[in-house]
Scaffold this motif. Structure first.
Motif, PDB file in Angstrom:
ATOM      1  N   ILE A  38     -63.895  26.834  30.618  1.00 19.44           N
ATOM      2  CA  ILE A  38     -63.224  25.887  31.504  1.00 19.44           C
ATOM      3  C   ILE A  38     -63.119  26.492  32.894  1.00 19.44           C
ATOM      4  CG2 ILE A  38     -61.072  24.630  31.945  1.00 19.44           C
ATOM      5  CD1 ILE A  38     -60.689  24.510  28.934  1.00 19.44           C
ATOM      6  N   ALA A  39     -63.640  25.776  33.880  1.00 17.37           N
ATOM      7  CA  ALA A  39     -63.640  26.266  35.261  1.00 17.37           C
ATOM      8  C   ALA A  39     -62.483  25.652  36.035  1.00 17.37           C
ATOM      9  CB  ALA A  39     -64.962  25.914  35.940  1.00 17.37           C
ATOM     10  N   VAL A  40     -61.763  26.490  36.763  1.00 16.16           N
ATOM     11  CA  VAL A  40     -60.695  26.028  37.651  1.00 16.16           C
ATOM     12  C   VAL A  40     -61.192  26.222  39.078  1.00 16.16           C
ATOM     13  CG1 VAL A  40     -58.301  26.309  38.383  1.00 16.16           C
ATOM     14  CG2 VAL A  40     -58.920  26.656  35.985  1.00 16.16           C
ATOM     15  N   THR A  41     -61.333  25.126  39.798  1.00 13.24           N
ATOM     16  CA  THR A  41     -61.882  25.205  41.146  1.00 13.24           C
ATOM     17  C   THR A  41     -61.142  24.237  42.062  1.00 13.24           C
ATOM     18  OG1 THR A  41     -63.929  25.053  42.448  1.00 13.24           O
ATOM     19  CG2 THR A  41     -63.662  23.477  40.649  1.00 13.24           C
ATOM     20  N   GLY A  42     -61.475  24.278  43.332  1.00 17.03           N
ATOM     21  CA  GLY A  42     -60.829  23.435  44.332  1.00 17.03           C
ATOM     22  C   GLY A  42     -60.993  24.073  45.697  1.00 17.03           C
ATOM     23  N   ASP A  43     -60.459  23.454  46.713  1.00 14.72           N
ATOM     24  CA  ASP A  43     -60.524  24.032  48.056  1.00 14.72           C
ATOM     25  C   ASP A  43     -59.686  25.304  48.109  1.00 14.72           C
ATOM     26  OD1 ASP A  43     -62.152  22.030  48.990  1.00 14.72           O
ATOM     27  OD2 ASP A  43     -60.499  20.805  49.747  1.00 14.72           O
ATOM     28  N   SER A  44     -60.133  26.274  48.882  1.00 15.44           N
ATOM     29  CA  SER A  44     -59.386  27.521  49.046  1.00 15.44           C
ATOM     30  C   SER A  44     -57.971  27.229  49.541  1.00 15.44           C
ATOM     31  CB  SER A  44     -60.097  28.435  50.054  1.00 15.44           C
ATOM     32  OG  SER A  44     -61.329  28.857  49.530  1.00 15.44           O
ATOM     33  N   GLY A  45     -56.999  27.916  48.946  1.00 15.14           N
ATOM     34  CA  GLY A  45     -55.610  27.739  49.353  1.00 15.14           C
ATOM     35  C   GLY A  45     -54.863  26.670  48.576  1.00 15.14           C
ATOM     36  N   ASN A  46     -55.549  26.031  47.615  1.00  9.88           N
ATOM     37  CA  ASN A  46     -54.888  24.979  46.833  1.00  9.88           C
ATOM     38  C   ASN A  46     -54.061  25.538  45.674  1.00  9.88           C
ATOM     39  OD1 ASN A  46     -55.758  22.897  48.411  1.00  9.88           O
ATOM     40  ND2 ASN A  46     -57.340  22.165  47.019  1.00  9.88           N
ATOM     41  N   GLY A  47     -54.162  26.843  45.439  1.00 13.71           N
ATOM     42  CA  GLY A  47     -53.334  27.460  44.401  1.00 13.71           C
ATOM     43  C   GLY A  47     -53.961  27.504  43.019  1.00 13.71           C
ATOM     44  N   MET A  48     -55.289  27.749  42.963  1.00 16.51           N
ATOM     45  CA  MET A  48     -55.967  27.815  41.662  1.00 16.51           C
ATOM     46  C   MET A  48     -55.427  28.950  40.802  1.00 16.51           C
ATOM     47  SD  MET A  48     -58.219  26.431  44.004  1.00 16.51           S
ATOM     48  CE  MET A  48     -59.511  27.573  44.471  1.00 16.51           C
ATOM     49  N   SER A  49     -55.278  30.140  41.398  1.00 17.38           N
ATOM     50  CA  SER A  49     -54.814  31.309  40.633  1.00 17.38           C
ATOM     51  C   SER A  49     -53.381  31.114  40.146  1.00 17.38           C
ATOM     52  CB  SER A  49     -54.922  32.570  41.490  1.00 17.38           C
ATOM     53  OG  SER A  49     -56.270  32.820  41.869  1.00 17.38           O
ATOM     54  N   SER A  50     -52.532  30.535  40.983  1.00 12.39           N
ATOM     55  CA  SER A  50     -51.148  30.270  40.575  1.00 12.39           C
ATOM     56  C   SER A  50     -51.111  29.283  39.410  1.00 12.39           C
ATOM     57  CB  SER A  50     -50.344  29.703  41.750  1.00 12.39           C
ATOM     58  OG  SER A  50     -50.226  30.657  42.786  1.00 12.39           O
ATOM     59  N   PHE A  51     -51.988  28.286  39.479  1.00 15.28           N
ATOM     60  CA  PHE A  51     -52.057  27.317  38.387  1.00 15.28           C
ATOM     61  C   PHE A  51     -52.489  27.991  37.092  1.00 15.28           C
ATOM     62  CE2 PHE A  51     -54.921  24.729  35.809  1.00 15.28           C
ATOM     63  CZ  PHE A  51     -54.045  23.735  35.381  1.00 15.28           C
ATOM     64  N   ILE A  52     -53.471  28.880  37.174  1.00 15.68           N
ATOM     65  CA  ILE A  52     -53.960  29.585  35.981  1.00 15.68           C
ATOM     66  C   ILE A  52     -52.842  30.403  35.344  1.00 15.68           C
ATOM     67  CG2 ILE A  52     -55.441  31.513  35.267  1.00 15.68           C
ATOM     68  CD1 ILE A  52     -57.614  30.332  37.049  1.00 15.68           C
ATOM     69  N   ASN A  53     -52.069  31.094  36.156  1.00 16.60           N
ATOM     70  CA  ASN A  53     -50.949  31.878  35.616  1.00 16.60           C
ATOM     71  C   ASN A  53     -49.916  30.957  34.954  1.00 16.60           C
ATOM     72  OD1 ASN A  53     -52.074  34.271  36.532  1.00 16.60           O
ATOM     73  ND2 ASN A  53     -50.966  34.225  38.474  1.00 16.60           N
ATOM     74  N   ALA A  54     -49.660  29.825  35.574  1.00 18.27           N
ATOM     75  CA  ALA A  54     -48.688  28.881  35.008  1.00 18.27           C
ATOM     76  C   ALA A  54     -49.188  28.303  33.689  1.00 18.27           C
ATOM     77  CB  ALA A  54     -48.407  27.765  36.007  1.00 18.27           C
ATOM     78  N   LEU A  55     -50.477  27.990  33.643  1.00 16.54           N
ATOM     79  CA  LEU A  55     -51.063  27.440  32.423  1.00 16.54           C
ATOM     80  C   LEU A  55     -51.012  28.459  31.289  1.00 16.54           C
ATOM     81  CD1 LEU A  55     -52.558  24.982  31.193  1.00 16.54           C
ATOM     82  CD2 LEU A  55     -54.704  26.073  31.891  1.00 16.54           C
ATOM     83  N   ARG A  56     -51.213  29.725  31.634  1.00 15.93           N
ATOM     84  CA  ARG A  56     -51.179  30.801  30.635  1.00 15.93           C
ATOM     85  C   ARG A  56     -49.747  31.258  30.335  1.00 15.93           C
ATOM     86  NH1 ARG A  56     -54.021  35.349  33.249  1.00 15.93           N
ATOM     87  NH2 ARG A  56     -54.197  36.322  31.202  1.00 15.93           N
TER      88      ARG A  56
END
Length: 368
Positions: A38-56
């Motif tokens: 599963i790929a998490v992507t989007g425009d830079s600065g949209n908070g992809m890494s923060s979302f990944i931590n929250a999901l985990r």
């Protein structure tokens, strides 16, 4: 998969459903153990890494958390796992729109085609880059979610009621995508700082369902197509024998006009006779009647009740017509033989259809 197809072809060709069940289970067990990417992507600065931590469900400072910050932190695709989603590989991708690279170059760089599902992170606005990304994903037939994150910030600065803010965001994304032909996108509105609120629980549920579906969907379709082809080839091959002088010997019957004998022979030919069904059902841990109930060819009465054409050809009037035709030289024999061939081909297809239904149920029952 090629070796499996060969083995299933031989087993179905020999009418051995028990062996088919064993091979289907082995295949599904092997292929379904592969993780879903599963790929998490989007425009830079949209908070992809923060979302990944929250999901985990881990904090930003914990070991193995995805690095976050106000500047771009993810330079290369990075894989994360989660105990909450045991069959998932969660890939944190570099943001789109970084540097001067085009979207095409970006897709090539991240090896776009290797992912099974995309989570597109958006905030503040749904950019044209994200619209193009959605279109590219849709062209490949891949699943995707739109996740609007940083919802806490939107709500903290709101002037309108909360429900109106949420509705406006949702409608804006939907309308933007509808303009480019993307209908009914799956949209979740979340806050990475509040992973128990808003659409986060629904997102988790959807992800669990799709992970399970992806793990089995592809292999199941391949197995289903393989079995369908084998049964169709078997029908085509046998239809060529119908009407030949050796047909009765090939079918192993004494009277080719006796539908009862023919039905038993066709059941044995496809491996859907009572003995084979009993062995197969026992292997599946289900009652035989559960499989037999879906058959339209359980017995001659069931076949004739459900098929008016065969019923008409087997009625007293038809028998009387055959007896008249038998007295007409050449033409009578030709017509009788034509009708007999048609009847057997039709009869064969009814049993073949039952075999397809049983195999389909075996495939479905194998993943439950």
């Amino acid at each position: 998969m090629e070796a499996t197809a060969t083995n299933i072809e031989k087993a179905l060709g020999d009418g051995k459903l028990l062996e088919v069940v064993s091979m289907i289970r082995e295949t599904l067990e092997t292929v379904s153990s592969a993780p879903v990417s599963i790929a998490v992507t989007g425009d830079s600065g949209n908070g992809m890494s923060s979302f990944i931590n929250a999901l985990r469900e881990i904090g930003h400072d914990e070991k193995d958390s995805a690095p976050t910050g106000v500047v771009r932190t993810t330079q290369v695709p990075t894989c994360y796992s989660s105990s909450h989603f045991p069959y998932m590989e969660l890939w944190d991708l570099p943001g789109t729109g970084t540097g001067t690279q085009s979207l095409e170059n970006y897709l090539e760089k991240i090896h776009f085609s290797q992912y099974d599902l995309f989570i597109i992170i958006a905030s503040e606005q749904f950019s044209m880059n994200l619209v193009k990304l959605v279109k590219a994903i849709q062209r490949q037939g891949k699943r995707f979610y739109i996740v609007w994150t940083k919802l806490d910030r939107d709500l903290s600065t709101r002037v309108l009621p909360e429900e109106q803010v949420l509705q406006n965001i949702w409608e804006n994304i939907q309308e933007t995508l509808q303009k480019v032909g993307v209908c009914e996108p799956i949209i979740f509105l979340v806050s990475s700082f509040e992973p128990l609120l808003h659409d986060f629980p629904e997102l988790r549920d959807a992800l669990n369902r799709d992970i399970s579906d992806i793990r089995y969907c592809g292999p199941l379709e391949n197995l289903s197509d393989t079995c369908e082809k084998i049964i169709n080839d078997k029908v085509t091959s046998f239809q060529e024998q119908i009407g030949s002088k050796t047909f009765q010997d090939i079918l192993g019957i004494q009277d080719e006009d006796d539908l009862g004998q023919c039905l038993i022979a066709y059941h044995l030919f496809f491996g859907v006779d009572d003995k084979s069904l009993q062995q197969m059902a026992q292997s599946m841990g289900k009652p035989m009647e559960e499989y037999r109930a879906i058959m339209k060819s359980q017995d001659v009465h069931t076949v004739l009740t459900g098929d008016w054409a065969l019923s008409c050809m087997n009625c007293k009037t038809a028998s009387y017509l055959y007896s008249i035709l038998s007295y007409i030289p050449f033409l009578g024999d030709t017509v009788i033989n034509y009708l007999r061939v048609w009847k057997h081909r039709h009869f064969l297809e009814i049993v073949a259809k039952d075999t397809r239904s049983i195999v389909k149920k075996i495939l479905t029952d194998s993943i439950i």
